[in-house]
Design a protein around this motif. Structure first.
Motif, short mmCIF file in Angstrom:
data_model
loop_
_atom_site.label_atom_id
_atom_site.label_comp_id
_atom_site.label_asym_id
_atom_site.label_seq_id
_atom_site.Cartn_x
_atom_site.Cartn_y
_atom_site.Cartn_z
N GLN A 113 -14.43 -7.35 -2.35
CA GLN A 113 -13.70 -8.44 -2.45
C GLN A 113 -12.94 -8.95 -3.62
N GLU A 137 -6.61 -2.56 2.54
CA GLU A 137 -5.86 -3.59 1.81
C GLU A 137 -4.34 -3.38 1.87
N HIS A 156 -15.24 -7.42 2.59
CA HIS A 156 -14.91 -6.58 3.64
C HIS A 156 -15.75 -5.62 3.36
N ILE A 177 -10.15 -6.20 -7.47
CA ILE A 177 -11.11 -6.03 -6.32
C ILE A 177 -12.43 -5.69 -7.07
N ILE A 233 -10.72 1.51 0.50
CA ILE A 233 -10.26 0.02 0.12
C ILE A 233 -8.95 0.03 0.08
#
Length: 97
Positions: A72, A43, A3, A79, A39
């Motif tokens: 990722q 997420e 991402h 992560i 992030i």
């Protein structure tokens, strides 16, 4: 596939004046906080429940630059993320949730 998002640090970023006069950089703590906030939002994570496993700063980020953050799932869980400016790596790290 990782991402990604881009973060722009304006030329007049408030931390630039003190880090360092005549040679401004965005402090690593700001890079890290901004990347992890992006992030977490993408997420659906709560930052308070995440633990930083590692972070390494490879190259300075200057006011006015855009940092691409890619992340990722890490093989060991959590992560893994990287930050780059104009294709040049500026930071790496990983968090667990």
């Amino acid at each position: 596939m990782p991402h990604q998002t881009e973060i722009h640090f304006p030329a007049d970023h408030p931390t630039a004046a003190g880090h360092f006069p005549g040679n401004p950089v965005i402090p690593g703590a700001v890079l890290l906080d901004t990347a992890l906030t992006a992030i977490a939002a993408a997420e659906g994570l709560i930052l308070g429940s995440c633990r930083l496993r590692a972070a390494k700063f490879l190259h300075p980020v200057r006011p006015g630059e855009r940092m691409r953050v890619e992340w990722q799932a890490a093989p060991a869980g959590g992560i893994a993320f990287t930050g780059s400016v104009a294709g040049k790596p500026v930071m790496t790290g990983s968090v667990t949730s």
